[in-house]
Design a protein around this motif. Structure first.
Motif, mmCIF file in Angstrom:
data_model
loop_
_atom_site.group_PDB
_atom_site.id
_atom_site.type_symbol
_atom_site.label_atom_id
_atom_site.label_comp_id
_atom_site.label_asym_id
_atom_site.label_seq_id
_atom_site.Cartn_x
_atom_site.Cartn_y
_atom_site.Cartn_z
ATOM 1 N N ARG A 1 0.805 -1.226 0.000
ATOM 2 C CA ARG A 1 0.000 0.000 0.000
ATOM 3 C C ARG A 1 0.837 1.274 0.000
ATOM 4 O O ARG A 1 0.292 2.371 0.065
ATOM 5 N N GLU B 1 3.956 2.121 -2.121
ATOM 6 C CA GLU B 1 4.553 2.632 -3.348
ATOM 7 C C GLU B 1 3.499 2.823 -4.437
ATOM 8 O O GLU B 1 2.367 2.351 -4.322
ATOM 9 N N VAL B 2 3.888 3.516 -5.518
ATOM 10 C CA VAL B 2 3.076 3.578 -6.725
ATOM 11 C C VAL B 2 3.551 2.439 -7.633
ATOM 12 O O VAL B 2 4.742 2.314 -7.922
ATOM 13 N N TYR C 1 -7.945 7.762 3.531
ATOM 14 C CA TYR C 1 -6.845 8.140 2.636
ATOM 15 C C TYR C 1 -6.409 7.003 1.712
ATOM 16 O O TYR C 1 -5.608 7.220 0.800
ATOM 17 N N GLN C 2 -6.921 5.806 1.953
ATOM 18 C CA GLN C 2 -6.528 4.670 1.118
ATOM 19 C C GLN C 2 -7.035 4.863 -0.317
ATOM 20 O O GLN C 2 -8.141 5.309 -0.549
ATOM 21 N N VAL C 3 -6.173 4.512 -1.257
ATOM 22 C CA VAL C 3 -6.506 4.672 -2.677
ATOM 23 C C VAL C 3 -7.415 3.532 -3.116
ATOM 24 O O VAL C 3 -7.298 2.399 -2.657
ATOM 25 N N PRO D 1 -8.346 1.533 -6.288
ATOM 26 C CA PRO D 1 -8.060 1.211 -7.689
ATOM 27 C C PRO D 1 -9.281 0.602 -8.367
ATOM 28 O O PRO D 1 -9.773 -0.448 -7.958
ATOM 29 N N MET E 1 -5.912 7.881 -9.860
ATOM 30 C CA MET E 1 -5.805 7.397 -8.489
ATOM 31 C C MET E 1 -6.657 8.306 -7.603
ATOM 32 O O MET E 1 -6.473 9.528 -7.605
ATOM 33 N N SER F 1 -8.832 8.562 -3.679
ATOM 34 C CA SER F 1 -8.927 7.990 -2.335
ATOM 35 C C SER F 1 -10.374 7.665 -1.970
ATOM 36 O O SER F 1 -11.321 8.149 -2.599
ATOM 37 N N GLN G 1 -4.333 0.174 -2.850
ATOM 38 C CA GLN G 1 -3.058 0.181 -3.576
ATOM 39 C C GLN G 1 -3.024 1.316 -4.600
ATOM 40 O O GLN G 1 -4.040 1.639 -5.212
ATOM 41 N N LYS G 2 -1.851 1.895 -4.773
ATOM 42 C CA LYS G 2 -1.639 2.950 -5.772
ATOM 43 C C LYS G 2 -1.114 2.280 -7.040
ATOM 44 O O LYS G 2 0.070 1.937 -7.121
#
Length: 294
Positions: free
Chosen positions: A116, A118-119, A189-191, A193, A224, A226, A266-267
């Motif tokens: 969770r 890195e991109v 704040y979690q992305v 996808p 991306m 959130s 995940q980003k």
């Protein structure tokens, strides 16, 4: 969208699910003969699987118990794992024994393989060490046995959350907002996808048609966004008030370890699709809502 008629045979596991149903219909409408695999076809006692795969040009592996259907008990975690890994192994072993193998094997995985922090594009190796990350790694390892064969092309598709009105996550996401009970999850704040179902179907078609496409593909929209941003967008679209954020502790009680799916996004970027010129019809969450809300 595809043009013309292609006299091809495609075999799809997980054909009765949300994605499998849509993909089967999509391919049939564009000239393919689609063989829909069901659970009983994987019974090693009846030997049906080899007969059903015979003569196919494409095998698409979508099988897997829904990961958000219920609390992750030890028993359900085993079902999540076995329904993916064992099914993939059976497909691979069946294809291995075929004198005339399919031209293409597309096997799904999930962006949950990534950590969770890195991109991640398709070349990232910063993987999650949790249950879902481990399942994805084993799932992909089973599919990658195909790479040893020179005559079969392999594409591993890492799915984000697929959004459509006919099933899957979107109707469940939307329902609380319609009742004025929408709320961020955890800190928010979690992305998240995501990918629109129609873009996913087009991406499958893209991989089938491009004979140089092989390896890993992230199936997510370029944007991306959130959980908190999604919550605010849905509030504006539905015109309902929001409730306070749902604490992480509550989600963990309700879903057990499965709460990590909602709290640890995940980003992910679809680098390989974009680099080869794939066109996203719904690149942003607003684009998705423009289509799905009516």
């Amino acid at each position: 969208m595809p043009q013309g008629r292609l006299n091809k045979k495609v075999v799809i596991s997980g054909s009765t699910g949300f994605i499998g149903t849509a993909l089967s219909t999509f391919l049939e409408s564009n000239g393919y003969e689609v063989v829909r695999l069901r659970r009983h076809h994987f019974n090693t006692q009846n030997g049906q699987l080899a007969n059903l795969l015979s003569g196919s040009s494409v095998v698409i592996n979508l099988a897997g118990a829904p990961i958000a259907a219920r609390k992750w008990t030890a028993r359900y975690k085993k079902e999540i794992r076995d329904s993916r890994i064992q099914t993939t192994k059976m497909l691979v072993e069946t294809m291995r024994a075929m004198p005339l193998k399919p031209e293409l094997f597309i096997s799904t995985s999930a962006v949950g393989i990534y950590d969770r922090y890195e991109v991640h594009d398709e070349f990232s190796t910063n993987y999650a060490g949790n249950f879902l990350g481990t399942v994805c790694k084993q799932w992909e390892a089973a599919a990658c046995q195909v790479q040893r064969w020179k005559d079969v092309r392999l594409c591993v598709v890492r799915l984000g959350v697929v959004l459509g009105n006919e099933g899957g996550a979107f109707p469940r996401m939307l329902a609380p907002f319609k009742w004025g009970m929408g709320a961020p999850l955890g800190e928010g704040y979690q992305v998240f996808p995501f990918i629109h179902l129609n873009d996913l179907l087009s991406a499958f078609w893209y991989l089938i048609c491009r004979v140089d496409s092989r390896g890993i593909f992230n199936m997510v929209a370029p944007q991306m966004i959130s959980n908190l941003e999604i919550t605010k967008v849905l509030q504006q679209r539905i015109h309902r008030s929001l409730l306070p954020a749902v604490p992480a502790s509550v989600l963990k009680v309700l879903m057990g370890e499965g709460a990590s799916m909602l709290l640890e996004g995940q980003k992910v970027v679809p680098r390989r699709l974009q680099d080869t010129g794939f066109h996203f019809q719904f690149p942003t969450f607003d684009d998705v809502l423009d289509d799905l809300l009516y």
